[in-house]
Scaffold this motif. Sequence first.
Motif, PDB file in Angstrom:
ATOM      1  N   THR A  85       0.500  -3.954  11.096  1.00 34.95           N
ATOM      2  CA  THR A  85       0.667  -2.529  10.802  1.00 34.95           C
ATOM      3  C   THR A  85       0.545  -2.279   9.303  1.00 34.95           C
ATOM      4  OG1 THR A  85       3.066  -2.716  10.490  1.00 34.95           O
ATOM      5  CG2 THR A  85       2.267  -2.357  12.746  1.00 34.95           C
ATOM      6  N   ALA A  86       0.488  -0.989   8.934  1.00 33.39           N
ATOM      7  CA  ALA A  86       0.437  -0.626   7.517  1.00 33.39           C
ATOM      8  C   ALA A  86       1.690  -1.098   6.801  1.00 33.39           C
ATOM      9  CB  ALA A  86       0.273   0.882   7.377  1.00 33.39           C
ATOM     10  N   ASP A  88       3.380  -3.719   7.570  1.00 38.59           N
ATOM     11  CA  ASP A  88       3.242  -5.166   7.394  1.00 38.59           C
ATOM     12  C   ASP A  88       2.391  -5.477   6.158  1.00 38.59           C
ATOM     13  OD1 ASP A  88       4.704  -5.537   9.703  1.00 38.59           O
ATOM     14  OD2 ASP A  88       2.919  -5.732  10.984  1.00 38.59           O
ATOM     15  N   ARG A  89       1.300  -4.718   5.983  1.00 41.75           N
ATOM     16  CA  ARG A  89       0.444  -4.945   4.814  1.00 41.75           C
ATOM     17  C   ARG A  89       1.198  -4.653   3.522  1.00 41.75           C
ATOM     18  NH1 ARG A  89      -3.112  -2.304   8.413  1.00 41.75           N
ATOM     19  NH2 ARG A  89      -4.721  -3.726   9.231  1.00 41.75           N
ATOM     20  N   ALA A  90       2.011  -3.606   3.550  1.00 40.74           N
ATOM     21  CA  ALA A  90       2.814  -3.284   2.367  1.00 40.74           C
ATOM     22  C   ALA A  90       3.803  -4.406   2.074  1.00 40.74           C
ATOM     23  CB  ALA A  90       3.548  -1.962   2.579  1.00 40.74           C
ATOM     24  N   GLN A  93       1.934  -7.293   0.423  1.00 39.84           N
ATOM     25  CA  GLN A  93       1.627  -6.989  -0.971  1.00 39.84           C
ATOM     26  C   GLN A  93       2.876  -7.095  -1.849  1.00 39.84           C
ATOM     27  OE1 GLN A  93      -1.158  -6.808  -2.359  1.00 39.84           O
ATOM     28  NE2 GLN A  93      -2.613  -6.413  -0.677  1.00 39.84           N
TER      29      GLN A  93
END
Length: 690
Positions: A85-86, A88-90, A93
């Motif tokens: 998910t978004a 998860d990407r955050a 990072q």
Amino acid sequence: MLLSRKLAALPAGRYAKWAVLLVWIALVMVAVPNAGRLADVVEDKSAAELPRGAQSTRVEELTPRFPGGEMAPGLVAYVRDGGITAADRARVQADRRALAPVADGPIAPPAASRDGRALMLHIPLSDGETLSPKAEKIRDQVEKNAPPGLQIRLTGPAGSALDVGDAFQKIDKLLLIITMVLVTAVLLFTYRSPLLWLLPLANAAISLQVTSAVVYLLAKHAGLYVADGMSSILNALVFGITTDYALLLLARYREELRRHPDRHEAMRIALHRAATPIIASAATVCLGLLCLLAAKMGFNYALGPIGAIGVLGGLIVVMSLLPAMLVIFGRWIFWPRIPRYGDTPPVHGGVWDRIGRRVAAHPRLIWIGGMAVLAGLSAGALGINTGLDREHFLTTTPSSTIGERLLNAHYPGDQTRPLQVVTDASGTDSITSALRNVPGVARVEKPQPSADGRLTRTEVVLSAPTDSQAAKDAVKRIRDTVPQATVGAGAASELDLADAQAHDRRVVIPLVLGVVLLILMALLRALVAPLLVIATVVASYFAALGGGWLIFHYVFDFPALDTQVALMGFLFMVALGVDYNLFLLSRVREEVELASHRTGVLRGLGLTGGVISSAGLVLAATFGVLGVMPITMMVQIGVLVALGVLLDTFLVRSIIVPALALDVGRRFWWPGRLGTRPPAHAQTREPVHH
């Protein structure tokens, strides 16, 4: 000979005993601080463990010439079964930014899997002393406050190193405590004395401290290589062998105390008579271990001198400090079973006396039956699988293994351990093109030039798991396709390790057998007896190997035997197993000089049966303790050696060898003097039991 007798008598001297004690107090005071630093010189770099002269070793040696030096990257797997998910990407990072100060280079953006369910973060780390602390910081950071449903695991070389380090750190002290408890229990059972057991245990502890100090100093100042796990083997070897030698000396000293009113004279004679089998035993084990200097495997090669140092440490302590302490304490240390001058031991009815008489009744039937038992156990070795994969390196499933499975499930090939192909910079383009066309290659990364521009290093990801035969076949194809390249790491290391272990078995095993045979011939002054003893010890090894495999497969559920275990098991079982035959047959030979062959065999068995059985239990216990380790290879070595020692102690040495000696008769000593005619001064004496 006169000088050696005077040296042997020093610890038993009325005044010299105090000087010996003071010298050892000073040595211990110096040794203890240095022994405590042994962990500081344990090498966690893989190059020293790799085979000498192999391509994978050469690649490791060339690594410092490339930017970043010797690297052991950490790979962090982020996996969500329903898709990344978004958020998860955050999170990934955020981890990337937080880990930037820990990494030994820039952290590349996370790589996404084709199925959209995984992200992989590659964190460059140097392979050195800071690897484990940095890997621990990474693991703590990425696993902290993990979002629900998102699996996060640290894997790769850094994750594996951290898991192995954790396993050893948690078990080392516990192993030593368990070893001391087991040895104490055996000694209490043997002597039934509240005091006497302390002396062998104290001498074993001192031997370990002195040995560890010597190993530390040699590693610190002379470049001696000490690998992970070597201290555990050293603990078992030193504790077991020192206690064995102490038990043998104590038994002989107790005999002489009954024959001499002066304990100093009793010790002097006991030392003189026990020295031959003890020194021969130490020489056997030391030279057997030093045969490992012919090995290609770095771990095997390094274990030789370190193990020999441990054996020599135990020998010196038992032949100097223990006699001095026994004479200082006097006869009362044996309380409540104090040996008095003029006491006569019981003549008939002892356990080993009864065993000897039963063996003597039908010796041929007994040794044939005993060998049939060994052959039956050996049949279990026919189904052995060898070559333990990294997934089963630890007895439990560590976090890094779970992470490796996650990456392999979502990315092509084995991401955690790629090959490294090193070539001259001039032919890089053609070699890269050739690598891409080799069957079994999943991906070829961009070549990296060395600092001087003369070499390039290319990472190659294989489509098959690193531990598989398909990956090893791919390495062979790469080496055939680009013979001018040097191929290492990953499956190449696994292939070179397997080849080196096969070499070591072919070379070291015959060397050990030759050394043991020569020492037996020199001690027994015969040829037939040494050949028969060697045959029985080898038979007990294969029986232990077969029985051990049944235990590993059906009890521990191990899928295979580690390639290192067969050689380590053979080395320890043959070298240490021959010890008990040395103790038995040297005493048998001494008794045969005074009596008939039959009486000498039975008397020797009766006199040594108790002490050798106790020694076997101690040695089996010290190696058996390795069975509680979380390292599969150590568990297998410990169980195999313990089983082999028990078989050798209670079947081979106590039943088969005496039966063979009785069946063969005086020819057992051929071509020596005892094998051709009885001694002129021989007299009939009945066997007795102590």
